[in-house]
Design a protein around this motif. Structure first.
Motif, mmCIF file in Angstrom:
data_model
loop_
_atom_site.group_PDB
_atom_site.id
_atom_site.type_symbol
_atom_site.label_atom_id
_atom_site.label_comp_id
_atom_site.label_asym_id
_atom_site.label_seq_id
_atom_site.Cartn_x
_atom_site.Cartn_y
_atom_site.Cartn_z
ATOM 1 N N GLY A 163 -85.880 10.397 -10.609
ATOM 2 C CA GLY A 163 -87.094 9.623 -10.845
ATOM 3 C C GLY A 163 -86.880 8.368 -11.665
ATOM 4 N N GLU A 164 -85.640 7.942 -11.815
ATOM 5 C CA GLU A 164 -85.331 6.806 -12.671
ATOM 6 C C GLU A 164 -84.701 5.690 -11.847
ATOM 7 O OE1 GLU A 164 -83.703 6.848 -17.174
ATOM 8 O OE2 GLU A 164 -82.309 7.672 -15.718
ATOM 9 N N THR A 165 -85.086 4.435 -12.109
ATOM 10 C CA THR A 165 -84.393 3.332 -11.439
ATOM 11 C C THR A 165 -83.053 3.095 -12.137
ATOM 12 O OG1 THR A 165 -85.313 1.632 -12.891
ATOM 13 C CG2 THR A 165 -86.599 2.188 -10.918
ATOM 14 N N ILE A 166 -82.178 2.374 -11.442
ATOM 15 C CA ILE A 166 -80.883 2.019 -12.054
ATOM 16 C C ILE A 166 -81.135 1.239 -13.348
ATOM 17 C CG2 ILE A 166 -78.805 0.621 -11.744
ATOM 18 C CD1 ILE A 166 -79.103 1.156 -8.692
ATOM 19 N N GLU A 167 -82.042 0.259 -13.273
ATOM 20 C CA GLU A 167 -82.280 -0.601 -14.437
ATOM 21 C C GLU A 167 -82.827 0.202 -15.621
ATOM 22 O OE1 GLU A 167 -83.271 -1.073 -11.375
ATOM 23 O OE2 GLU A 167 -82.772 -3.105 -10.712
ATOM 24 N N ASN A 168 -83.742 1.132 -15.349
ATOM 25 C CA ASN A 168 -84.285 1.934 -16.447
ATOM 26 C C ASN A 168 -83.238 2.867 -17.037
ATOM 27 O OD1 ASN A 168 -86.798 0.805 -16.527
ATOM 28 N ND2 ASN A 168 -87.716 2.275 -15.113
ATOM 29 N N ALA A 169 -82.324 3.369 -16.197
ATOM 30 C CA ALA A 169 -81.246 4.216 -16.714
ATOM 31 C C ALA A 169 -80.332 3.397 -17.628
ATOM 32 C CB ALA A 169 -80.449 4.815 -15.560
ATOM 33 N N VAL A 170 -80.048 2.168 -17.234
ATOM 34 C CA VAL A 170 -79.218 1.282 -18.060
ATOM 35 C C VAL A 170 -79.887 1.062 -19.420
ATOM 36 C CG1 VAL A 170 -78.446 -1.132 -18.276
ATOM 37 C CG2 VAL A 170 -78.057 0.128 -16.136
ATOM 38 N N ARG A 171 -81.196 0.788 -19.398
ATOM 39 C CA ARG A 171 -81.922 0.549 -20.667
ATOM 40 C C ARG A 171 -81.963 1.818 -21.508
ATOM 41 N NH1 ARG A 171 -84.845 -3.828 -17.742
ATOM 42 N NH2 ARG A 171 -85.839 -2.317 -16.383
ATOM 43 N N ARG A 172 -82.236 2.967 -20.880
ATOM 44 C CA ARG A 172 -82.355 4.216 -21.636
ATOM 45 C C ARG A 172 -81.021 4.592 -22.284
ATOM 46 N NH1 ARG A 172 -80.682 8.876 -20.231
ATOM 47 N NH2 ARG A 172 -80.611 8.403 -18.007
ATOM 48 N N GLU A 173 -79.933 4.550 -21.503
ATOM 49 C CA GLU A 173 -78.633 4.956 -22.032
ATOM 50 C C GLU A 173 -78.198 4.061 -23.196
ATOM 51 O OE1 GLU A 173 -76.474 7.388 -21.625
ATOM 52 O OE2 GLU A 173 -77.600 8.471 -20.088
ATOM 53 N N THR A 174 -78.447 2.752 -23.059
ATOM 54 C CA THR A 174 -78.020 1.829 -24.111
ATOM 55 C C THR A 174 -78.825 2.071 -25.388
ATOM 56 O OG1 THR A 174 -77.477 0.243 -22.384
ATOM 57 C CG2 THR A 174 -77.579 -0.608 -24.621
ATOM 58 N N LEU A 175 -80.106 2.357 -25.218
ATOM 59 C CA LEU A 175 -80.944 2.652 -26.390
ATOM 60 C C LEU A 175 -80.528 3.973 -27.029
ATOM 61 C CD1 LEU A 175 -83.361 1.738 -28.099
ATOM 62 C CD2 LEU A 175 -84.847 3.012 -26.532
ATOM 63 N N GLU A 176 -80.294 5.003 -26.196
ATOM 64 C CA GLU A 176 -79.937 6.320 -26.738
ATOM 65 C C GLU A 176 -78.564 6.308 -27.418
ATOM 66 O OE1 GLU A 176 -82.339 9.026 -23.424
ATOM 67 O OE2 GLU A 176 -80.158 9.024 -23.421
#
Ligand SMILES: [Zn+2]
Length: 314
Positions: free
Chosen positions: A214-227
């Motif tokens: 349920g995640e876009t590539i771009e949102n995964a990039v943002r989430r991982e970098t934040l986490e």
């Protein structure tokens, strides 16, 4: 805004990373229940043999040859009924099969070499390395998906290795590719690199993580970098992808625009994470960093992201 597809480079960046160079004609639209037997009956058929994360390679005159005839494959204990059809080159069908003989029982002219070393040491042509990734991923999926996930009955390989069919409940299962986002966060003239405790000493690389359902590539990039680093990203842009047969991933490489610079590393994932200037990264790539810091070898998608950014002048 006009549609700018034709501003894309003629050789897309994915062509410059390892495991991406397969030139086989997969003929996926023609695969059926006869394809495997037909391919194996072709006198020009050649197989790649693998076992326990290692490719079996013939050594002759300092060169490595990954191709075995069906007879040679049987002599090494390969069970050809479990082989998968990779595709066709100008000579004929190309397949991959699980080898039977243990690495320590191989004749001296054949070596079992782990995929990572085959890739890092450049032992195979790019086309063969790409075919190896395909075969390794498919064989790994079959060995870990023997039983139907719906009813638990043992399933059967079908369609030359591109399906499994459960004879009990009729469910078809298809090979998996697991997407992983890998990214280089950039802030002005600096980029963000981290160190996992699993890395070799002094090596820093891009951050990365699995894309969730349920995640876009771009949102995964943002989430991982934040986490992982506490860095928020604004714009994210895709750069390149890389088949990654450990065991069946697709690395999706992106750049991200950092919105803050105060790093808060997740120490359960990283032992260090910091900003590096472009000049410093150029020194690292040239092997001249004063503290001996290194980045992954050329051919790795992390290295491609880092080098492509460092070589730019903007
Ligand atoms: Zn079933």
């Amino acid at each position: 805004m006009p549609f700018r597809l034709f501003d894309a480079p003629m050789r897309e960046p994915s062509q410059f990373v390892g495991f991406s160079g397969s030139d086989l004609d997969r003929q996926s639209e023609k695969r059926d229940e006869e394809s495997l037997a037909k391919a194996l009956a072709d006198p020009a058929a050649r197989l790649m043999l693998m076992r326990g994360g290692r490719a079996y390679l013939k050594i002759a005159g300092g060169c490595f040859d990954p191709h075995f005839t069906p007879a040679e494959s049987r002599a090494l204990g390969a069970r050809l009924e479990f082989s998968v059809l990779l595709g066709f080159d100008a000579e004929g069908p190309r397949l991959a099969a699980p080898a039977g003989v243990e690495p320590e029982d191989l004749p001296p002219a054949i070596k079992a070499i782990d995929y990572r070393s085959v890739y890092v040491q450049g032992l195979l042509r790019p086309a063969d390395l790409g075919a190896l990734a395909q075969g390794a991923s498919l064989l790994a999926w079959h060995s870990s998906h023997r039983f139907c996930s719906r009813c638990g009955h043992e399933s059967e390989m079908r369609h030359a290795g591109y399906r499994r069919l459960c004879p009990s409940c009729g469910t078809e299962h298809f090979p998996r590719t697991d997407p992983v986002a890998i990214m280089l966060a950039v802030s002005g003239d600096k980029c963000l690199l981290g160190r996992s405790p699993r890395f070799q000493p002094n090596m820093y690389s891009c951050l990365a993580g699995f894309i969730e359902p349920g995640e876009t590539i771009e949102n995964a990039v943002r989430r991982e970098t934040l986490e992982e680093a506490g860095i928020r990203l604004g714009r994210v842009v895709y750069q390149a992808s890389q088949p990654w047969p450990f065991p069946y991933s697709l690395m999706i490489g992106c750049y991200g625009e950092a919105l803050n610079e105060d790093i808060h590393p997740d120490f359960s994932e990283l032992e260090d994470c910091r900003w590096f200037s472009r000049e410093e990264v150029r020194g690292i790539i040239a092997g001249k960093h004063e503290a001996g810091i290194s980045v992954p070898p050329a051919g790795a998608i992390a290295s491609h992201l880092i080098r492509s950014w460092a070589e730019r002048d903007d």
